[in-house]
Scaffold this motif. Structure first.
Motif, PDB file in Angstrom:
ATOM      1  N   ALA A  72       0.816  -1.213   0.000  1.00 57.07           N
ATOM      2  CA  ALA A  72       0.000   0.000   0.000  1.00 57.07           C
ATOM      3  C   ALA A  72       0.853   1.268   0.000  1.00 57.07           C
ATOM      4  O   ALA A  72       0.399   2.327  -0.454  1.00 57.07           O
ATOM      5  N   ASN A  73       2.070   1.171   0.513  1.00 56.87           N
ATOM      6  CA  ASN A  73       2.981   2.320   0.549  1.00 56.87           C
ATOM      7  C   ASN A  73       3.925   2.367  -0.640  1.00 56.87           C
ATOM      8  O   ASN A  73       4.763   3.266  -0.732  1.00 56.87           O
ATOM      9  N   ASP A  74       3.787   1.396  -1.550  1.00 58.60           N
ATOM     10  CA  ASP A  74       4.676   1.310  -2.709  1.00 58.60           C
ATOM     11  C   ASP A  74       4.242   2.306  -3.785  1.00 58.60           C
ATOM     12  O   ASP A  74       3.043   2.514  -3.995  1.00 58.60           O
ATOM     13  N   PRO A  75       5.186   2.961  -4.477  1.00 57.36           N
ATOM     14  CA  PRO A  75       4.809   3.894  -5.556  1.00 57.36           C
ATOM     15  C   PRO A  75       3.965   3.231  -6.649  1.00 57.36           C
ATOM     16  O   PRO A  75       3.206   3.917  -7.340  1.00 57.36           O
ATOM     17  N   GLY A  76       4.080   1.925  -6.800  1.00 61.12           N
ATOM     18  CA  GLY A  76       3.326   1.231  -7.832  1.00 61.12           C
ATOM     19  C   GLY A  76       1.974   0.721  -7.389  1.00 61.12           C
ATOM     20  O   GLY A  76       1.288   0.033  -8.158  1.00 61.12           O
ATOM     21  N   TYR A  77       1.548   1.092  -6.165  1.00 63.13           N
ATOM     22  CA  TYR A  77       0.306   0.513  -5.635  1.00 63.13           C
ATOM     23  C   TYR A  77      -0.914   0.855  -6.491  1.00 63.13           C
ATOM     24  O   TYR A  77      -1.746  -0.021  -6.775  1.00 63.13           O
ATOM     25  N   ASP A  78      -1.056   2.109  -6.899  1.00 66.25           N
ATOM     26  CA  ASP A  78      -2.236   2.487  -7.676  1.00 66.25           C
ATOM     27  C   ASP A  78      -2.318   1.680  -8.970  1.00 66.25           C
ATOM     28  O   ASP A  78      -3.406   1.220  -9.358  1.00 66.25           O
ATOM     29  N   ALA A  79      -1.186   1.495  -9.629  1.00 67.61           N
ATOM     30  CA  ALA A  79      -1.182   0.699 -10.861  1.00 67.61           C
ATOM     31  C   ALA A  79      -1.488  -0.762 -10.562  1.00 67.61           C
ATOM     32  O   ALA A  79      -2.184  -1.433 -11.336  1.00 67.61           O
TER      33      ALA A  79
ATOM     34  N   ARG B 237      -8.276  -4.733 -10.503  1.00 72.76           N
ATOM     35  CA  ARG B 237      -9.653  -4.406 -10.897  1.00 72.76           C
ATOM     36  C   ARG B 237      -9.929  -4.812 -12.343  1.00 72.76           C
ATOM     37  O   ARG B 237     -11.016  -5.314 -12.667  1.00 72.76           O
ATOM     38  N   GLU B 238      -8.964  -4.570 -13.224  1.00 79.23           N
ATOM     39  CA  GLU B 238      -9.149  -4.906 -14.631  1.00 79.23           C
ATOM     40  C   GLU B 238      -9.400  -6.396 -14.835  1.00 79.23           C
ATOM     41  O   GLU B 238     -10.027  -6.794 -15.831  1.00 79.23           O
ATOM     42  N   ARG B 239      -8.949  -7.211 -13.893  1.00 79.41           N
ATOM     43  CA  ARG B 239      -9.117  -8.663 -13.984  1.00 79.41           C
ATOM     44  C   ARG B 239     -10.246  -9.173 -13.096  1.00 79.41           C
ATOM     45  O   ARG B 239     -10.382 -10.372 -12.892  1.00 79.41           O
ATOM     46  N   GLY B 240     -11.026  -8.251 -12.563  1.00 85.90           N
ATOM     47  CA  GLY B 240     -12.199  -8.633 -11.798  1.00 85.90           C
ATOM     48  C   GLY B 240     -11.944  -8.928 -10.340  1.00 85.90           C
ATOM     49  O   GLY B 240     -12.786  -9.551  -9.675  1.00 85.90           O
ATOM     50  N   PHE B 241     -10.823  -8.468  -9.798  1.00 85.26           N
ATOM     51  CA  PHE B 241     -10.490  -8.674  -8.388  1.00 85.26           C
ATOM     52  C   PHE B 241     -10.523  -7.329  -7.666  1.00 85.26           C
ATOM     53  O   PHE B 241      -9.868  -6.381  -8.100  1.00 85.26           O
ATOM     54  N   ASP B 242     -11.255  -7.248  -6.578  1.00 87.45           N
ATOM     55  CA  ASP B 242     -11.280  -6.018  -5.795  1.00 87.45           C
ATOM     56  C   ASP B 242      -9.999  -5.891  -4.981  1.00 87.45           C
ATOM     57  O   ASP B 242      -9.623  -6.838  -4.270  1.00 87.45           O
ATOM     58  N   PRO B 243      -9.309  -4.760  -5.033  1.00 88.09           N
ATOM     59  CA  PRO B 243      -8.124  -4.564  -4.190  1.00 88.09           C
ATOM     60  C   PRO B 243      -8.522  -4.173  -2.776  1.00 88.09           C
ATOM     61  O   PRO B 243      -9.348  -3.271  -2.585  1.00 88.09           O
ATOM     62  N   VAL B 244      -7.970  -4.848  -1.794  1.00 76.60           N
ATOM     63  CA  VAL B 244      -8.181  -4.485  -0.389  1.00 76.60           C
ATOM     64  C   VAL B 244      -6.820  -4.466   0.292  1.00 76.60           C
ATOM     65  O   VAL B 244      -5.870  -5.096  -0.169  1.00 76.60           O
ATOM     66  N   THR B 245      -6.727  -3.741   1.381  1.00 80.82           N
ATOM     67  CA  THR B 245      -5.483  -3.659   2.138  1.00 80.82           C
ATOM     68  C   THR B 245      -5.691  -4.282   3.503  1.00 80.82           C
ATOM     69  O   THR B 245      -6.641  -3.931   4.208  1.00 80.82           O
ATOM     70  N   ARG B 246      -4.828  -5.225   3.867  1.00 84.81           N
ATOM     71  CA  ARG B 246      -4.928  -5.851   5.173  1.00 84.81           C
ATOM     72  C   ARG B 246      -3.981  -5.154   6.146  1.00 84.81           C
ATOM     73  O   ARG B 246      -3.030  -4.492   5.733  1.00 84.81           O
ATOM     74  N   SER B 247      -4.242  -5.336   7.423  1.00 86.34           N
ATOM     75  CA  SER B 247      -3.526  -4.576   8.444  1.00 86.34           C
ATOM     76  C   SER B 247      -2.138  -5.117   8.742  1.00 86.34           C
ATOM     77  O   SER B 247      -1.347  -4.461   9.413  1.00 86.34           O
TER      78      SER B 247
ATOM     79  N   VAL C  62      -0.007  -7.695 -10.905  1.00 85.26           N
ATOM     80  CA  VAL C  62       0.110  -6.929  -9.666  1.00 85.26           C
ATOM     81  C   VAL C  62       1.570  -6.785  -9.248  1.00 85.26           C
ATOM     82  O   VAL C  62       2.042  -5.674  -8.933  1.00 85.26           O
ATOM     83  N   TYR C  63       2.299  -7.895  -9.226  1.00 83.26           N
ATOM     84  CA  TYR C  63       3.699  -7.840  -8.815  1.00 83.26           C
ATOM     85  C   TYR C  63       4.542  -7.066  -9.826  1.00 83.26           C
ATOM     86  O   TYR C  63       5.516  -6.396  -9.446  1.00 83.26           O
ATOM     87  N   GLY C  64       4.161  -7.125 -11.093  1.00 84.92           N
ATOM     88  CA  GLY C  64       4.865  -6.334 -12.094  1.00 84.92           C
ATOM     89  C   GLY C  64       4.708  -4.846 -11.828  1.00 84.92           C
ATOM     90  O   GLY C  64       5.669  -4.083 -11.923  1.00 84.92           O
ATOM     91  N   ALA C  65       3.483  -4.433 -11.472  1.00 81.20           N
ATOM     92  CA  ALA C  65       3.242  -3.021 -11.163  1.00 81.20           C
ATOM     93  C   ALA C  65       3.988  -2.578  -9.911  1.00 81.20           C
ATOM     94  O   ALA C  65       4.403  -1.418  -9.800  1.00 81.20           O
ATOM     95  N   LEU C  66       4.175  -3.505  -8.984  1.00 76.33           N
ATOM     96  CA  LEU C  66       4.910  -3.196  -7.751  1.00 76.33           C
ATOM     97  C   LEU C  66       6.424  -3.354  -7.928  1.00 76.33           C
ATOM     98  O   LEU C  66       7.184  -3.090  -6.985  1.00 76.33           O
ATOM     99  N   ASP C  67       6.839  -3.796  -9.116  1.00 74.20           N
ATOM    100  CA  ASP C  67       8.257  -4.049  -9.405  1.00 74.20           C
ATOM    101  C   ASP C  67       8.852  -5.017  -8.387  1.00 74.20           C
ATOM    102  O   ASP C  67       9.964  -4.818  -7.876  1.00 74.20           O
ATOM    103  N   ALA C  68       8.085  -6.076  -8.092  1.00 78.37           N
ATOM    104  CA  ALA C  68       8.512  -7.097  -7.133  1.00 78.37           C
ATOM    105  C   ALA C  68       8.750  -8.416  -7.868  1.00 78.37           C
ATOM    106  O   ALA C  68       8.027  -8.735  -8.820  1.00 78.37           O
ATOM    107  N   PRO C  69       9.745  -9.202  -7.457  1.00 80.55           N
ATOM    108  CA  PRO C  69      10.030 -10.464  -8.141  1.00 80.55           C
ATOM    109  C   PRO C  69       8.836 -11.418  -8.068  1.00 80.55           C
ATOM    110  O   PRO C  69       8.216 -11.576  -7.012  1.00 80.55           O
ATOM    111  N   PHE C  70       8.503 -12.034  -9.195  1.00 76.86           N
ATOM    112  CA  PHE C  70       7.410 -13.000  -9.214  1.00 76.86           C
ATOM    113  C   PHE C  70       7.527 -13.884 -10.447  1.00 76.86           C
ATOM    114  O   PHE C  70       7.739 -13.404 -11.558  1.00 76.86           O
TER     115      PHE C  70
END
Length: 228
Positions: free
Chosen positions: A49-56, A62-72, A178-186
């Motif tokens: 949620a704090n990652d610069p790529g979070y919005d993307a 959402r584009e794939r039919g999954f609602d984004p939620v943030t867990r604590s 999602v991981y691509g937008a966050l620039d995280a290995p996957f």
């Protein structure tokens, strides 16, 4: 032991169910177990949620039919397909917040691994490289099947996780975006499922099997949620 079945009417209400259980176990001391299929979501951790790529990343979900939620809690993104991706949790009271962490992890890992064997999947500890929500407590067989995490408060601890039953290709697709937008290995091929591993993959059978192992010899009191 309390056993809660079903889910809330939406992701927010569903999260409140587990939060309520955590509070009640802390107050009363009676342990609780929950195994259920969350809504069709991608659950992001605080780091995401704090990652610069979070919005993307949220837009890709959402584009794939999954609602984004943030867990604590921490950890990276996890996808649930709304039907065949199961969450599980065992909530226990805590006397000393500094003790019992490893024992709770080990107990839940053993129980879930036993459930998978009953379903025809001889899962091994560990996970493939570049898997979703990487962590020390995972189970794999032809890809990552299970991830386990823990949250500890002064009065109660929740040891919980995710089990992929079917639909690993769709989950891999959304997680790859999602991981691509966050620039995280996957690595999409790191996503497994009970079906991919050749086990019994009827979601209700899997749910009941995991629940039975998490309850063990305890005498359960069942509460069923009415989803709107």
């Amino acid at each position: 032991m309390r056993v809660v079945r079903g889910r809330g009417e939406d992701p927010a209400a569903d999260g409140e169910v587990t939060a309520r259980l955590l509070d009640e176990v802390g107050e009363r001391g009676e342990p609780a177990v929950r195994v259920w299929a969350p809504h069709r979501i991608v659950a992001f951790g605080r780091r995401d949620a704090n990652d610069p790529g979070y919005d993307a990343a949220a837009s890709a979900a959402r584009e794939r039919g999954f609602d984004p939620v943030t867990r604590s809690v921490g950890g990276r993104a996890v996808a649930y397909d709304g039907e065949t991706t199961l969450a599980f949790a065992r909530i226990t009271s805590v006397d000393d917040v500094r003790g019992g962490l490893d024992e709770r992890y080990e107990a839940l890992t053993v129980d879930v691994r036993r459930a998978l064997r009953r379903l025809g999947v001889p899962a091994e500890r560990g996970e493939p490289s570049d898997s979703f929500c990487p962590g020390q407590h995972s189970l794999q067989r032809d890809g990552k099947l299970v991830g386990i995490a823990q949250r500890v408060r002064a009065d109660a601890a929740i040891t919980s996780g995710v089990c992929l039953v079917r639909n690993h290709e769709e989950l891999a697709d959304v997680l790859d975006a999602v991981y691509g937008a966050l620039d995280a290995p996957f690595d999409p091929d790191s996503v497994g499922s009970i079906e991919r591993a050749g086990g019994t993959s009827d979601p209700e059978t899997v749910r009941a099997t995991i629940e039975a192992e998490l309850v063990g010899d305890a005498d359960p009191t069942v509460e069923c949620l009415d989803e709107a």
